[in-house]
Enzyme design. Structure first.
Site, PDB file in Angstrom:
ATOM      1  N   GLU A 174      -3.186  -2.768   7.583  1.00 40.45           N
ATOM      2  CA  GLU A 174      -4.405  -3.129   6.863  1.00 40.45           C
ATOM      3  C   GLU A 174      -4.560  -4.648   6.864  1.00 40.45           C
ATOM      4  OE1 GLU A 174      -5.347  -0.012   3.499  1.00 40.45           O
ATOM      5  OE2 GLU A 174      -3.501  -1.070   3.038  1.00 40.45           O
TER       6      GLU A 174
ATOM      7  N   LYS B 208      -7.454   3.459  -5.509  1.00 40.15           N
ATOM      8  CA  LYS B 208      -7.352   2.194  -6.244  1.00 40.15           C
ATOM      9  C   LYS B 208      -7.593   2.419  -7.743  1.00 40.15           C
ATOM     10  CE  LYS B 208      -8.430  -0.487  -2.159  1.00 40.15           C
ATOM     11  NZ  LYS B 208      -9.041  -1.711  -1.611  1.00 40.15           N
TER      12      LYS B 208
ATOM     13  N   ASN C  85      -6.781   5.631  -0.520  1.00 38.48           N
ATOM     14  CA  ASN C  85      -6.227   5.101  -1.757  1.00 38.48           C
ATOM     15  C   ASN C  85      -7.402   4.902  -2.712  1.00 38.48           C
ATOM     16  OD1 ASN C  85      -5.085   3.404  -3.761  1.00 38.48           O
ATOM     17  ND2 ASN C  85      -5.269   1.598  -2.430  1.00 38.48           N
TER      18      ASN C  85
ATOM     19  N   SER D 125     -11.828  -1.355   6.028  1.00 38.28           N
ATOM     20  CA  SER D 125     -13.261  -1.140   6.227  1.00 38.28           C
ATOM     21  C   SER D 125     -13.543  -0.067   7.274  1.00 38.28           C
ATOM     22  CB  SER D 125     -13.959  -2.453   6.606  1.00 38.28           C
ATOM     23  OG  SER D 125     -13.879  -3.392   5.548  1.00 38.28           O
TER      24      SER D 125
ATOM     25  N   GLU E  30      -3.145  -5.543  -1.983  1.00 39.47           N
ATOM     26  CA  GLU E  30      -3.402  -6.046  -3.338  1.00 39.47           C
ATOM     27  C   GLU E  30      -2.114  -6.241  -4.123  1.00 39.47           C
ATOM     28  OE1 GLU E  30      -6.139  -2.980  -4.351  1.00 39.47           O
ATOM     29  OE2 GLU E  30      -7.549  -3.722  -2.862  1.00 39.47           O
TER      30      GLU E  30
ATOM     31  N   HIS F  57       0.900  -2.373  -0.573  1.00 38.73           N
ATOM     32  CA  HIS F  57      -0.530  -2.516  -0.319  1.00 38.73           C
ATOM     33  C   HIS F  57      -0.930  -3.985  -0.453  1.00 38.73           C
ATOM     34  CE1 HIS F  57      -4.870  -2.366  -1.074  1.00 38.73           C
ATOM     35  NE2 HIS F  57      -4.853  -1.250  -0.371  1.00 38.73           N
TER      36      HIS F  57
ATOM     37  N   GLY G 243     -11.768  -4.305   1.393  1.00 39.05           N
ATOM     38  CA  GLY G 243     -12.598  -4.574   0.221  1.00 39.05           C
ATOM     39  C   GLY G 243     -14.081  -4.660   0.525  1.00 39.05           C
TER      40      GLY G 243
END
Length: 260
Positions: A170, A12, A10, A216, A100, A98, A176
């Site tokens: 995730e 982003k 992704n 990660s 976020e 997702h 991040g």
């Protein structure tokens, strides 16, 4: 290959249109010799890049997805993107839920469910992202959180839609710049919970649903993750945003899987 492996990223809110097109072309060229019967490669760029992206590469090489989607075809939803708009662009994959979207923009499990059903009803490959926060992990309720997100997220979905479902695990605490990768053992444990829950929902047919690990993922842990029995692929972040480095990670992971 014992099973098909999934590799995706992704992008982003990174890479402009020109950067995205160049990246996709290079990644497609770098991986051209890898059989798409054995791997599924997918990239999810920004909305503004999708038009040029679909025109620049063959989606048999790299499946292209959208980062979000409204559950309604049209209406008074300022700033949203409808399924019909994505279809017009030739998009075949939609990512929903997702971390976020859930934790920065406040989307609920119930909203994700509406999006999942809309995505499936329009024939999109539908990638539902799930994961627990660091606080939930500390309280020992990770499994319960994942089960809840799956049961609500797939509420009302029929077994005949299974072929269009992917799941990405995730953990929020692993995503991040400051994320900490889940250990392979922990990731495998949570993937087992996910697969057991999918079996409760859809029966034996749930074995067709790939479950990917994201959080990660990097060159140092990709090989240890991909060999876990319940992990079907890697949803890679910044380690995938350079086409050469992502190509190397994919090849190393495939080799590790084949030798396991």
């Amino acid at each position: 290959m014992k099973k098909k492996l999934y590799f995706g990223s992704n992008l982003k809110m990174y890479k402009n249109v020109q950067d995205t097109v160049a990246y996709l072309k290079k990644l497609s060229d770098n991986t051209a010799d890898l059989s798409r019967d054995e791997i599924q490669l997918f990239i999810i760029p920004s909305f503004t890049s999708l038009d040029r992206a679909t025109a620049s590469i063959d989606q048999n090489s790299i499946l292209l997805g959208a980062q979000n989607m409204c559950w309604e075809d049209q209406g008074q939803f300022t700033g949203e993107i409808s399924p019909l708009m994505l279809k017009e662009l030739g998009i075949k994959l939609v990512m929903i839920g997702h971390s976020e979207r859930r934790h920065v923009f406040g989307e609920t499990d119930y909203e994700e469910n509406k999006k999942v059903k809309a995505s499936l009803n329009h024939g999109f490959q539908t990638l539902l992202c799930i994961g627990e926060t660091g606080e939930q992990k500390e309280y020992g309720v990770s499994a319960e959180i994942l089960r809840t997100q799956l049961k609500i997220g797939f509420h009302g979905v029929s077994k005949d839609q299974i072929g269009k479902i992917w799941v990405a695990y995730e953990p929020v605490w692993s995503i991040g710049v400051n994320g900490t990768p889940a250990s392979p053992d922990y990731a495998e444990k949570m993937h087992k919970v996910i697969k057991e829950t999918l079996h409760e929902l859809f029966g034996d047919a749930s074995e067709e649903i790939p479950v990917l690990y994201g959080g990660s993922v990097n060159p140092d842990n990709a090989c240890d993750l991909i060999v876990q029995p319940s992990i079907d692929g890697l949803f890679t972040g910044r380690s995938a945003w350079d086409a050469d480095k992502f190509n190397a990670l994919i090849r190393d992971a495939i080799k590790a899987y084949e030798e396991a």
